[in-house]
Scaffold this motif. Structure first.
Motif, mmCIF file in Angstrom:
data_model
loop_
_atom_site.group_PDB
_atom_site.id
_atom_site.type_symbol
_atom_site.label_atom_id
_atom_site.label_comp_id
_atom_site.label_asym_id
_atom_site.label_seq_id
_atom_site.Cartn_x
_atom_site.Cartn_y
_atom_site.Cartn_z
ATOM 1 N N ARG A 458 0.829 -1.209 0.000
ATOM 2 C CA ARG A 458 0.000 0.000 0.000
ATOM 3 C C ARG A 458 0.865 1.261 0.000
ATOM 4 O O ARG A 458 0.567 2.231 -0.698
ATOM 5 N N LEU A 459 1.952 1.251 0.785
ATOM 6 C CA LEU A 459 2.833 2.414 0.843
ATOM 7 C C LEU A 459 3.479 2.678 -0.510
ATOM 8 O O LEU A 459 3.527 3.823 -0.989
ATOM 9 N N LEU A 460 3.987 1.622 -1.146
ATOM 10 C CA LEU A 460 4.643 1.783 -2.443
ATOM 11 C C LEU A 460 3.640 2.149 -3.533
ATOM 12 O O LEU A 460 3.938 2.949 -4.422
ATOM 13 N N GLU A 461 2.457 1.569 -3.466
ATOM 14 C CA GLU A 461 1.429 1.896 -4.459
ATOM 15 C C GLU A 461 1.077 3.378 -4.399
ATOM 16 O O GLU A 461 0.953 4.051 -5.424
ATOM 17 N N SER A 462 0.926 3.897 -3.183
ATOM 18 C CA SER A 462 0.626 5.321 -3.016
ATOM 19 C C SER A 462 1.769 6.193 -3.531
ATOM 20 O O SER A 462 1.547 7.211 -4.202
ATOM 21 N N ARG A 463 3.006 5.768 -3.239
ATOM 22 C CA ARG A 463 4.171 6.540 -3.671
ATOM 23 C C ARG A 463 4.244 6.611 -5.193
ATOM 24 O O ARG A 463 4.453 7.694 -5.770
ATOM 25 N N TYR A 464 4.051 5.480 -5.857
ATOM 26 C CA TYR A 464 4.162 5.477 -7.314
ATOM 27 C C TYR A 464 2.975 6.143 -7.985
ATOM 28 O O TYR A 464 3.107 6.711 -9.083
ATOM 29 N N ALA A 465 1.814 6.086 -7.352
ATOM 30 C CA ALA A 465 0.663 6.801 -7.910
ATOM 31 C C ALA A 465 0.950 8.304 -7.971
ATOM 32 O O ALA A 465 0.630 8.978 -8.959
ATOM 33 N N LYS A 466 1.593 8.827 -6.927
ATOM 34 C CA LYS A 466 1.934 10.254 -6.911
ATOM 35 C C LYS A 466 3.049 10.572 -7.911
ATOM 36 O O LYS A 466 3.011 11.588 -8.607
ATOM 37 N N LEU A 467 4.055 9.691 -7.984
ATOM 38 C CA LEU A 467 5.162 9.917 -8.913
ATOM 39 C C LEU A 467 4.693 9.964 -10.367
ATOM 40 O O LEU A 467 5.234 10.713 -11.182
ATOM 41 N N LEU A 468 3.683 9.157 -10.685
ATOM 42 C CA LEU A 468 3.258 9.021 -12.072
ATOM 43 C C LEU A 468 2.125 9.959 -12.458
ATOM 44 O O LEU A 468 1.647 9.918 -13.598
ATOM 45 N N GLU A 469 1.707 10.820 -11.529
ATOM 46 C CA GLU A 469 0.642 11.773 -11.860
ATOM 47 C C GLU A 469 1.080 12.732 -12.959
ATOM 48 O O GLU A 469 0.285 13.109 -13.820
ATOM 49 N N ASN A 470 2.351 13.160 -12.910
ATOM 50 C CA ASN A 470 2.869 14.111 -13.882
ATOM 51 C C ASN A 470 4.244 13.635 -14.353
ATOM 52 O O ASN A 470 5.259 13.945 -13.728
ATOM 53 N N PRO A 471 4.296 12.855 -15.460
ATOM 54 C CA PRO A 471 5.574 12.287 -15.905
ATOM 55 C C PRO A 471 6.658 13.326 -16.152
ATOM 56 O O PRO A 471 7.823 13.122 -15.761
ATOM 57 N N ARG A 512 -0.154 -0.280 -8.721
ATOM 58 C CA ARG A 512 0.006 -1.471 -7.876
ATOM 59 C C ARG A 512 0.961 -2.490 -8.504
ATOM 60 O O ARG A 512 1.577 -3.281 -7.784
ATOM 61 N N ILE A 513 1.096 -2.505 -9.850
ATOM 62 C CA ILE A 513 1.985 -3.512 -10.442
ATOM 63 C C ILE A 513 3.444 -3.208 -10.101
ATOM 64 O O ILE A 513 4.255 -4.124 -9.959
ATOM 65 N N TYR A 514 3.781 -1.914 -9.937
ATOM 66 C CA TYR A 514 5.147 -1.555 -9.562
ATOM 67 C C TYR A 514 5.373 -1.836 -8.075
ATOM 68 O O TYR A 514 6.454 -2.300 -7.680
ATOM 69 N N ALA A 515 4.350 -1.564 -7.273
ATOM 70 C CA ALA A 515 4.450 -1.874 -5.845
ATOM 71 C C ALA A 515 4.617 -3.375 -5.641
ATOM 72 O O ALA A 515 5.461 -3.829 -4.853
ATOM 73 N N GLN A 516 3.823 -4.155 -6.356
ATOM 74 C CA GLN A 516 3.895 -5.608 -6.234
ATOM 75 C C GLN A 516 5.286 -6.119 -6.614
ATOM 76 O O GLN A 516 5.849 -6.988 -5.941
ATOM 77 N N GLU A 517 5.858 -5.557 -7.680
ATOM 78 C CA GLU A 517 7.166 -6.018 -8.131
ATOM 79 C C GLU A 517 8.254 -5.694 -7.109
ATOM 80 O O GLU A 517 9.109 -6.539 -6.808
ATOM 81 N N LEU A 518 8.221 -4.501 -6.558
ATOM 82 C CA LEU A 518 9.246 -4.132 -5.585
ATOM 83 C C LEU A 518 9.116 -4.929 -4.294
ATOM 84 O O LEU A 518 10.124 -5.316 -3.689
ATOM 85 N N VAL A 519 7.891 -5.175 -3.852
ATOM 86 C CA VAL A 519 7.704 -6.009 -2.662
ATOM 87 C C VAL A 519 8.296 -7.393 -2.909
ATOM 88 O O VAL A 519 8.956 -7.974 -2.039
ATOM 89 N N THR A 520 8.095 -7.915 -4.109
ATOM 90 C CA THR A 520 8.667 -9.223 -4.466
ATOM 91 C C THR A 520 10.190 -9.198 -4.389
ATOM 92 O O THR A 520 10.813 -10.141 -3.886
ATOM 93 N N LEU A 521 10.790 -8.108 -4.865
ATOM 94 C CA LEU A 521 12.252 -8.024 -4.896
ATOM 95 C C LEU A 521 12.839 -7.772 -3.509
ATOM 96 O O LEU A 521 14.012 -8.096 -3.277
ATOM 97 N N PHE A 522 12.066 -7.204 -2.592
ATOM 98 C CA PHE A 522 12.538 -6.980 -1.226
ATOM 99 C C PHE A 522 12.373 -8.217 -0.343
ATOM 100 O O PHE A 522 12.830 -8.225 0.787
ATOM 101 N N ARG A 523 11.723 -9.247 -0.879
ATOM 102 C CA ARG A 523 11.565 -10.501 -0.156
ATOM 103 C C ARG A 523 12.586 -11.517 -0.681
ATOM 104 O O ARG A 523 13.239 -11.278 -1.696
ATOM 105 N N PRO A 524 12.762 -12.676 -0.018
ATOM 106 C CA PRO A 524 13.698 -13.680 -0.537
ATOM 107 C C PRO A 524 13.373 -14.050 -1.979
ATOM 108 O O PRO A 524 12.207 -14.225 -2.333
ATOM 109 N N TRP A 525 14.416 -14.206 -2.789
ATOM 110 C CA TRP A 525 14.230 -14.445 -4.209
ATOM 111 C C TRP A 525 13.906 -15.901 -4.533
ATOM 112 O O TRP A 525 13.465 -16.206 -5.640
ATOM 113 N N GLY A 526 14.177 -16.810 -3.629
ATOM 114 C CA GLY A 526 13.890 -18.219 -3.900
ATOM 115 C C GLY A 526 15.077 -19.002 -4.417
ATOM 116 O O GLY A 526 14.955 -20.194 -4.721
ATOM 117 N N PHE A 527 16.230 -18.371 -4.525
ATOM 118 C CA PHE A 527 17.459 -19.045 -4.933
ATOM 119 C C PHE A 527 18.631 -18.234 -4.395
ATOM 120 O O PHE A 527 18.465 -17.098 -3.945
#
Length: 590
Positions: A458-471, A512-527
């Motif tokens: 939720r935090l990252l989604e909000s951050r990127y929503a604001k960043l992308l309001e005005n490219p 949310r797709i950018y937030a989801q991706e970063l959350v994935t990368l901040f967690r264990p990668w699986g290898f």
């Protein structure tokens, strides 16, 4: 909206016996074709919804009297992905219908196929540029339909007949015939329902297998009949009237390979003659899908997106650039990237002899969105992509947030990946040495991603929503506050424009797709990075302030067979000016 089970019920009703359908390839193929036919035929489709678990239970399993219901559960589950996709296609068709119900001038320029429009008096009212190119060179644009297709008198007669039937029944007609020069033409005649007044009615004729649509038909066949891309291309060329010898020349493969692929298609489709394959391509649901531009257009209006169906029914879109016989390199784009992450010099790939394949991660382009993003699952998606492209061995290259996905492919597919390129990447946090510093924000997000990922999301989604309001404003702020190397790089008008286009394209997608991706990368990668045994190259700029240089240095100490290319005057976005050096070095390193 019509419950999708209606289509299943119709199939049951048409069955000769009141029995449970077996999960045979013939039954399944026919049922899938019926789903698409119902969803995409205007006179039948009234809106499609996909059945949920409870609805599926109504037509599967055991009846109250203990007898077997009409369909086996696993049989129905096999068609649910097609129901989902048919629903998406129906939405696209409704958009096309909206275009066709608008003034005729609009429809001519919105459809990417040759188009002729006839009135109910059989007068030609308009043609678009692609249709006009089919006329005799130098011929003036006629006013009467009788002379519109002077190169194809038989097809002209059949079109006029189909136009009359379309006007009378208000349903679409499909027909095909050869022109005088032997080229097979296929047309779809669609009623344009304006007012109830007959004088306002029109029929729109779309030439579906025009040469510019061969690729789209092939892409559609990969979904409707489970063909590989190469097999589908052979069928599409056959449908356009090319003999196997010419197909081999066009595809730059041997005639033996073409004949082998035709035999494989016979087995997959239950056909035995080339004429049956042509009928399958021109009269089945793939024809509908190709005219809707399913394989070539996305929400951004681009026309260079290929796609494949994945085993679980999702779609994976990708860009495919450079010579088809070149050394395969799979490039994983950055966070705000897409299949457009490629060198702007169109000659570079040909000069280097590289075929660059750029898959789009979930939520970008035509790639299906997902709620369960995983690096290891993504690696399996790439396995399926490369199998359908019939490429056994390839290099992988990851840019910024794409680098972990490239590393995951190398870990999961060690026998297929020749070498790995890592550009301006972060390091997995659980392998980061304690001496490497992290900012307070990174530490906080990492902790949240591991303990309460929903909050981090939720935090990252909000951050990127604001960043992308005005490219434009976002890029200007970045340019002002970043390191000197990236500031200098962004003074180049071409690079600045590329970055602005990236951010603008990113702003059209859910944050949310950018937030989801970063959350994935901040967690264990699986290898573990130590699992990468093939040659690995790491490029990193010492001025990078997004992923500090310490990350790259620490990675290099862990990966066994690693070579580093570090530069003092590079920031984070140095790859935008170093494509030739990076790609050339990667394919030589094996």
């Amino acid at each position: 909206m019509v419950y999708a089970g209606k289509y299943i019920s119709r199939w049951i009703h048409d069955s000769n016996e009141n029995r449970a359908l077996q999960k045979s390839d013939t039954d399944l193929t026919a049922l899938i074709a019926l789903v698409y036919e119902n969803a995409l035929t205007p006179s039948l489709s009234q809106g499609l919804t996909v059945p949920g678990d409870s609805a599926l239970a109504e037509i599967t399993g055991k009846a109250n009297d203990g007898s077997q219901k009409m369909l086996e559960p696993d049989f129905v589950e096999n068609i649910v992905p097609h129901l989902n996709h048919a629903a998406e296609l129906e939405t696209k068709q409704r958009k096309i219908e909206n275009v066709l119900s608008a003034p005729v001038e609009l429809s001519l320029f919105d459809l990417p196929v040759p188009v002729c429009v006839f009135s109910n008096r059989l007068e030609l009212t308009q043609v678009n540029n692609l249709a006009q190119a089919m006329l005799k060179p130098g011929a003036s644009l006629p006013c009467k339909a009788e002379s519109v297709l002077e190169l194809a008198p038989k097809l002209r007669r059949e079109i006029l007949s189909a136009v009359l039937v379309t006007m009378d029944t208000k349903t679409s007609q499909t027909l095909s015939a050869k022109t005088e020069d032997g080229i097979l033409r296929t047309a779809l005649v669609i009623p344009q329902n304006l007012a109830s007044d007959a004088a306002s009615q029109h029929a729109v004729v779309l030439f579906l297998n025009h040469e510019s649509r061969t690729h789209e038909l092939a892409m559609a066949l990969t979904i409707t009949h489970g063909l590989t891309q190469s097999e589908a291309e052979v069928v599409a060329y056959l449908a356009q009237g090319f003999p196997p010898e010419e197909i081999a020349t066009k595809k730059q493969i041997s005639i033996h390979t073409v004949r082998t692929q035709i035999k494989r298609v016979f087995a997959k489709t239950g056909t035995s003659r080339q004429a049956q394959l042509v009928s399958l391509a021109l009269n089945g649901p793939a024809l509908w899908m190709s005219v809707l531009g399913n394989g070539k257009q996305n929400a951004e209006g681009d026309i260079d997106a290929d796609f494949i169906p994945l085993e679980d029914g999702r779609i994976l879109s990708y860009g495919d650039y450079g010579p088809s016989t070149g050394t395969p390199v799979v490039l994983f784009h950055h966070l705000f990237g897409s299949r457009q992450d490629k060198p702007d010099d169109e000659t570079l790939l040909s000069r280097l002899g590289i075929r660059l394949i750029v898959p789009e991660r979930p939520g970008r382009g035509l790639t299906s969105d997902t709620n369960t993003l995983s690096l290891l699952a993504w690696a399996d998606d790439i396995r399926q992509l490369m199998e359908q492209l019939e490429l056994d061995r390839f290099h992988v290259l990851g840019l910024s947030a794409g680098a972990p996905f490239a590393a995951a492919c190398a870990a999961v597919l060690p026998q297929k990946v020749i070498s790995v390129g890592i550009l301006a990447s972060q390091m997995p946090v659980d392998e980061l040495p304690g001496a490497v510093k992290m900012s307070m924000v990174q530490r906080a997000i990492t902790s949240l991603a591991r303990r309460v990922p929903s909050v981090a999301h939720r935090l990252l989604e909000s951050r990127y929503a604001k960043l992308l309001e005005n490219p434009a404003e976002t890029l200007a702020r970045f340019k002002q506050g970043t390191n000197p190397a990236d500031q200098l790089l962004h003074k180049d008008p071409k690079i600045y424009q590329v970055r602005l286009q990236n951010i603008h394209a990113a702003s059209t997608r859910p944050s949310r797709i950018y937030a989801q991706e970063l959350v994935t990368l901040f967690r264990p990668w699986g290898f573990r990075l130590s699992e990468l045994k093939m040659p690995v190259l790491i490029w990193h700029g010492k001025q990078d302030d997004l992923y500090p240089f310490d990350h790259a240095s620490a990675m290099a100490n862990i990966i066994p067979n690693c070579k580093t290319l570090f530069e003092d005057d590079w920031g984070h976005f140095f790859p935008l000016k170093e494509w030739e050096s990076i790609l050339g070095t990667l394919i030589r390193h094996h």
